[in-house]
Scaffold this motif. Structure first.
Motif, PDB file in Angstrom:
ATOM      1  N   MET A  71       0.826  -1.195   0.000  1.00 56.24           N
ATOM      2  CA  MET A  71       0.000   0.000   0.000  1.00 56.24           C
ATOM      3  C   MET A  71       0.868   1.257   0.000  1.00 56.24           C
ATOM      4  SD  MET A  71      -2.725  -1.864   0.234  1.00 56.24           S
ATOM      5  CE  MET A  71      -3.959  -0.572   0.290  1.00 56.24           C
ATOM      6  N   ASP A  72       0.234   2.384  -0.310  1.00 58.63           N
ATOM      7  CA  ASP A  72       0.911   3.672  -0.226  1.00 58.63           C
ATOM      8  C   ASP A  72       0.988   4.101   1.248  1.00 58.63           C
ATOM      9  OD1 ASP A  72       1.732   6.092  -2.086  1.00 58.63           O
ATOM     10  OD2 ASP A  72       0.633   6.948  -0.386  1.00 58.63           O
ATOM     11  N   PRO A  73       2.043   4.814   1.643  1.00 60.51           N
ATOM     12  CA  PRO A  73       2.134   5.267   3.038  1.00 60.51           C
ATOM     13  C   PRO A  73       0.963   6.123   3.483  1.00 60.51           C
ATOM     14  CG  PRO A  73       4.251   5.510   1.949  1.00 60.51           C
ATOM     15  CD  PRO A  73       3.262   5.141   0.882  1.00 60.51           C
ATOM     16  N   ASP A  74       0.294   6.798   2.550  1.00 57.86           N
ATOM     17  CA  ASP A  74      -0.831   7.652   2.907  1.00 57.86           C
ATOM     18  C   ASP A  74      -2.151   6.893   3.003  1.00 57.86           C
ATOM     19  OD1 ASP A  74       0.812   9.860   3.031  1.00 57.86           O
ATOM     20  OD2 ASP A  74       0.415  10.481   0.957  1.00 57.86           O
ATOM     21  N   ASP A  75      -2.136   5.580   2.692  1.00 58.30           N
ATOM     22  CA  ASP A  75      -3.350   4.785   2.825  1.00 58.30           C
ATOM     23  C   ASP A  75      -3.648   4.513   4.293  1.00 58.30           C
ATOM     24  OD1 ASP A  75      -4.007   4.583   0.147  1.00 58.30           O
ATOM     25  OD2 ASP A  75      -2.739   2.847  -0.186  1.00 58.30           O
TER      26      ASP A  75
ATOM     27  N   ASP B 225      -2.254  -0.192   8.990  1.00 62.46           N
ATOM     28  CA  ASP B 225      -2.352  -1.639   8.799  1.00 62.46           C
ATOM     29  C   ASP B 225      -3.575  -2.234   9.497  1.00 62.46           C
ATOM     30  OD1 ASP B 225      -0.027  -1.352   7.415  1.00 62.46           O
ATOM     31  OD2 ASP B 225       1.227  -2.480   8.818  1.00 62.46           O
TER      32      ASP B 225
ATOM     33  N   LYS C 147       2.736  -4.227   3.524  1.00 64.67           N
ATOM     34  CA  LYS C 147       3.931  -3.402   3.436  1.00 64.67           C
ATOM     35  C   LYS C 147       3.577  -2.103   2.715  1.00 64.67           C
ATOM     36  CE  LYS C 147       7.180  -7.326   3.320  1.00 64.67           C
ATOM     37  NZ  LYS C 147       7.830  -7.058   4.626  1.00 64.67           N
ATOM     38  N   ARG C 148       4.479  -1.143   2.769  1.00 68.99           N
ATOM     39  CA  ARG C 148       4.278   0.130   2.088  1.00 68.99           C
ATOM     40  C   ARG C 148       5.158   0.171   0.838  1.00 68.99           C
ATOM     41  NH1 ARG C 148      -0.496   1.974   4.160  1.00 68.99           N
ATOM     42  NH2 ARG C 148      -0.649   0.725   6.062  1.00 68.99           N
ATOM     43  N   ASN C 149       4.644   0.809  -0.219  1.00 65.56           N
ATOM     44  CA  ASN C 149       5.370   0.764  -1.493  1.00 65.56           C
ATOM     45  C   ASN C 149       6.743   1.444  -1.433  1.00 65.56           C
ATOM     46  OD1 ASN C 149       4.526   3.458  -1.573  1.00 65.56           O
ATOM     47  ND2 ASN C 149       2.912   3.054  -3.082  1.00 65.56           N
ATOM     48  N   THR C 150       6.904   2.384  -0.512  1.00 71.43           N
ATOM     49  CA  THR C 150       8.202   3.030  -0.390  1.00 71.43           C
ATOM     50  C   THR C 150       9.272   2.047   0.090  1.00 71.43           C
ATOM     51  OG1 THR C 150       7.405   3.819   1.754  1.00 71.43           O
ATOM     52  CG2 THR C 150       7.374   5.384  -0.077  1.00 71.43           C
ATOM     53  N   GLU C 151       8.918   1.135   0.989  1.00 69.69           N
ATOM     54  CA  GLU C 151       9.920   0.185   1.488  1.00 69.69           C
ATOM     55  C   GLU C 151      10.221  -0.905   0.477  1.00 69.69           C
ATOM     56  OE1 GLU C 151       8.708  -2.748   4.585  1.00 69.69           O
ATOM     57  OE2 GLU C 151       6.769  -1.708   4.556  1.00 69.69           O
TER      58      GLU C 151
ATOM     59  N   TRP D 177       4.148   5.239  -5.997  1.00 67.84           N
ATOM     60  CA  TRP D 177       5.491   5.638  -5.589  1.00 67.84           C
ATOM     61  C   TRP D 177       6.284   6.227  -6.763  1.00 67.84           C
ATOM     62  CZ3 TRP D 177       9.388   3.483  -8.370  1.00 67.84           C
ATOM     63  CH2 TRP D 177       9.058   2.326  -9.104  1.00 67.84           C
TER      64      TRP D 177
END
Length: 303
Positions: A58-62, A65, A91-95, A135
């Motif tokens: 997911m995106d961090p702004d979603d 968890d 997980k977040r797409n940035t990581e 991302w």
């Protein structure tokens, strides 16, 4: 009449999420930027029931968890149990894509390879993924590089242990990129569970999605239009591909039998479908309609 056949799938076809199987690499184009939670819920629950591991990127702004798990679970307990056991991972797409602020294709492919291997070592039947691709514009990845990356991950799907949906916001990425993404992904996923897609083919037509209450009128209209394109002076031959129809209500099934039976003597409507739909059509009297030929294949459709 019923016959068992095998026919190749059309390239780049659009399918409901329920039709994805291990080894499929699909994209989804959305409008509005909101994750398609109903689609992800169906995808997650089906995967968990098949003893597959699920990874939602997911995106961090979603949502947080815990909120994602609650939304997918809806009080049923199965998704929450999977989250606690590790069968569901968030997980977040940035990581996954830019852990240090830079995108490296080889590193990302290695990360996903590790995730597939981990799922297998943990005893799961495979790994199902959804990935929010928002991302990319955040870190300035241009369209050509993103397309090249999507094409480069094909080896991940060589063994049927991995299924992925890469989803893109059309407003953020634009129509041109989304059209190009449809060319490098073998499949496109419908963004709604109650959607219907009708496509003309060289020898007839293809209907995918759900033929239910919300799409009944569209389904019947498509049948009428398809079967009315005929020379009134003689019989007609029409191939109707329903292999990617994941649901058909009884009314729609009756309409199919009725319309086929109204064709001139000697006509032939070949319906390609899964075993369950073929069985139901026969139970409704398909064998008594001489114009109708049921071509049964391995996949199933709920009726």
């Amino acid at each position: 009449m019923t016959e068992t056949t095998e026919h190749p799938d059309p390239p780049g076809r659009t399918v409901p999420v329920e039709r994805l199987k291990m080894g499929d690499h699909a994209c989804m184009a959305l409008r509005g930027g909101e994750p398609p939670w109903k689609v992800f819920t169906a995808y997650t629950r089906t995967s968990l029931a098949r003893s597959e591991k699920v990874l939602l990127v997911m995106d961090p702004d979603d949502l947080a968890d815990g909120d994602v798990v609650s939304l997918l679970d809806d009080g049923g307990g199965r998704v929450a149990e999977a989250w606690n056991s590790g069968q569901l991972s968030l997980k977040r797409n940035t990581e996954m894509y830019v852990p240090d602020g830079r995108f490296r294709e080889d590193r990302t492919i290695d990360l996903y390879t590790d995730e597939v291997n981990r799922a297998q070592s943990e005893g799961w039947a495979g790994l199902r993924l959804t990935a929010d691709m928002s991302w990319a514009p955040r870190v300035g990845i241009d369209h050509d590089r993103l397309l090249d990356y999507e094409a480069s991950v094909a080896p991940l799907f060589a063994d049927p242990l991995f299924t992925a949906i890469c989803w893109y916001d059309r407003e953020r990425f634009g129509d041109r990129l989304l059209d190009d993404m449809g060319k490098v992904h073998p499949l496109r996923v419908m963004e709604s569970l109650d959607e219907l897609e009708v496509t003309r083919t060289a020898d007839g037509g293809r209907i995918a999605g759900s033929a239910g209450l919300d799409t009944r009128t569209e389904f019947v209209r498509a049948l009428r239009e398809a079967l009315s394109r005929r020379d009134a002076s003689g019989p007609v031959r029409h191939v109707l591909d329903l292999r990617d129809l994941c649901f058909m209500e009884a009314h729609c099934a009756w309409q199919l039998l009725s319309l086929a039976g109204s064709l001139p003597t000697g006509s032939e409507v070949i319906v390609r479908c899964g075993e369950l739909l073929g069985m139901v059509l026969r139970q409704l009297g398909a064998d008594e309609v001489p114009q109708l030929v049921i071509g049964v294949e391995g996949d199933e459709v709920a009726v």
